[in-house]
Design an enzyme around this catalytic site. Structure first.
Site, PDB file in Angstrom:
ATOM      1  N   TRP A  22      54.663  80.603 104.383  1.00 16.34           N
ATOM      2  CA  TRP A  22      54.132  80.381 105.732  1.00 16.34           C
ATOM      3  C   TRP A  22      55.250  80.148 106.724  1.00 16.34           C
ATOM      4  CZ3 TRP A  22      49.815  82.578 106.214  1.00 16.34           C
ATOM      5  CH2 TRP A  22      48.896  82.579 105.165  1.00 16.34           C
ATOM      6  N   ASP A  58      53.243  73.296 111.768  1.00 20.19           N
ATOM      7  CA  ASP A  58      52.097  73.993 111.203  1.00 20.19           C
ATOM      8  C   ASP A  58      51.463  73.051 110.185  1.00 20.19           C
ATOM      9  OD1 ASP A  58      50.278  75.563 109.854  1.00 20.19           O
ATOM     10  OD2 ASP A  58      51.687  77.173 109.344  1.00 20.19           O
ATOM     11  N   LYS A 112      41.002  75.334 106.282  1.00 20.60           N
ATOM     12  CA  LYS A 112      41.481  74.663 105.068  1.00 20.60           C
ATOM     13  C   LYS A 112      40.934  73.239 104.997  1.00 20.60           C
ATOM     14  CE  LYS A 112      44.717  78.018 104.163  1.00 20.60           C
ATOM     15  NZ  LYS A 112      45.626  78.471 105.224  1.00 20.60           N
TER      16      LYS A 112
END
Ligand SMILES: *Cc1c(COP(=O)(O)O)cnc(C)c1O
Length: 363
Positions: free
Chosen positions: A107, A175, A199
């Site tokens: 990511w 993030d 999530k």
């Protein structure tokens, strides 16, 4: 009629992932008859007195749960966390300036790739050499960097920052897609936080952005209207039609979290779940955890077996016991279980009991 009888499932999916049962129930009702209006939430205008309170409450709950000050604005935007990979440098990074990024896995690397489209990137710390099984400890951040970007939880590698570099000397951007609202952090010390909702805080289709408004308006490029955070702030996160249903599901999930006792209470439960899992893992030589102990994620635990032939047998048993989402990410192999806020400790217990049983059988 809604059939509410369903098989017992322990959902370890990485995302979209488990949400509280109460949220599913309320969300289904709202599709048929929203707040007893005879209308579905899917057929009402977003600027109506029916929907406006949903957006207002979702934003207000984030403020409360994160204890944000008045400089921090809460937005619900389209496009997932992936859109933020480019929207952040577009709004914060001038073409000739540097942004500092930590390189901690899949990511983080995606975020780095997009930032390079807008300016220069310096790698402030990397765990590439350990194949992303750790978190870099000593960061080098240029004092002139526009910001430092970290990925607080690497969903695929199974690592998590347990010491946030609050004092990096430049604005801090994070993030938090896979550990948002899972633990107490000093959220006001971040200048921008973003997270795809699917999530840990809702359904896919919306992402949360928390931004310190003082860092905006400092780049000299022209930003398209829809991508300029300032326009979203000015319009109260209703610049255009928001993802109405996803915002509603996020609101329900935030309400649920508040009822549980907020972030402090859920952190305690998340610590218990992670301890139960990792203590079991460490006690069983059959299983191995590749991640450095001090950097293990409390949300996504990655583990393997020395004997890969046994992995399939274990996965089949998990399936038989109603566990889903135990298989590892295709890029890592082995197993990965996600223990997001809504996952009960009972589900972790079912898994760890099976691990123990399996270890004895193969012992
Ligand atoms: C899932 C994930 C993303 C991507 O989110 P999308 O909403 O699919 O764009 C980004 N960062 C992290 C850490 C993630 O876990």
């Amino acid at each position: 009629m809604i059939d509410t009888v369903k098989p017992v499932v322990h959902n370890f999916n990485a995302g979209p992932s488990v949400l509280p049962k109460e949220v599913f129930e309320e969300a289904s009702k709202a599709i048929l008859n929203f707040n007893d209006t005879g209308l579905s939430i899917l057929e009402i205008g977003h600027r109506t007195p029916l929907f406006q309170p949903v957006m207002d409450e979702a934003r207000s709950l984030v403020k409360q749960l994160m204890q944000l000050d008045d400089d921090h604005e809460v937005l619900f935007l389209h496009g997932g966390a992936t859109t933020q990979f480019m929207q952040i440098p577009m709004n914060l990074l001038n073409e000739n300036d540097i942004a500092a990024y930590t390189e901690t896995g899949t990511w983080a690397n995606k975020a780095i790739k997009e930032a390079k489209l807008f300016g220069h990137v310096e790698i402030a710390g990397s765990s590439k050499e350990t194949n992303y099984t750790s978190i870099p400890k000593n960061l080098t951040v240029s004092p002139t960097a526009a910001y430092l970007h970290i990925t607080t939880n690497e969903t695929i590698a199974g690592t998590q920052w347990h010491n946030i570099p609050y004092d990096c000397g430049v604005p801090l951007v994070a993030d938090m897609s896979s550990d948002i609202l899972s633990r107490q952090l000093d959220f006001n010390k971040f200048d921008l936080i973003y997270a795809g909702a699917q999530k840990n805080m809702g359904a896919a289709g919306v992402n949360l952005v928390v931004v310190n408004k003082n860092i905006l308006g400092k780049v000299n490029r022209t930003i398209p209207t829809i991508l300029d955070y300032r326009n979203h702030i000015a319009e109260g996160s209703m610049l255009n039609t928001p993802p109405v249903f996803s915002v509603y599901v996020a609101m329900l999930t935030l309400q649920w979290l508040k009822e549980q006792g907020g972030v402090a209470a859920i952190e305690k439960l998340n610590n218990e779940k992670a301890a139960l899992f990792y203590d079991t893992l460490d006690a069983l030589p059959l299983f191995k955890g590749p991640v450095a102990r001090e950097d293990r994620s409390k949300m996504n635990a990655v583990f393997v077996m020395e004997d890969t032939a046994l992995e399939k047998e274990f996965l089949d048993l998990c399936k038989k016991e109603g566990m889903v989402g135990v298989k590892g990410h295709r890029s890592v192999g082995g197993f990965r279980i996600s223990m997001y806020n809504a996952l009960t400790i009972e589900s972790v217990k079912v898994l760890t009991d099976l691990m123990k049983e399996f270890a004895i059988k193969k012992g």
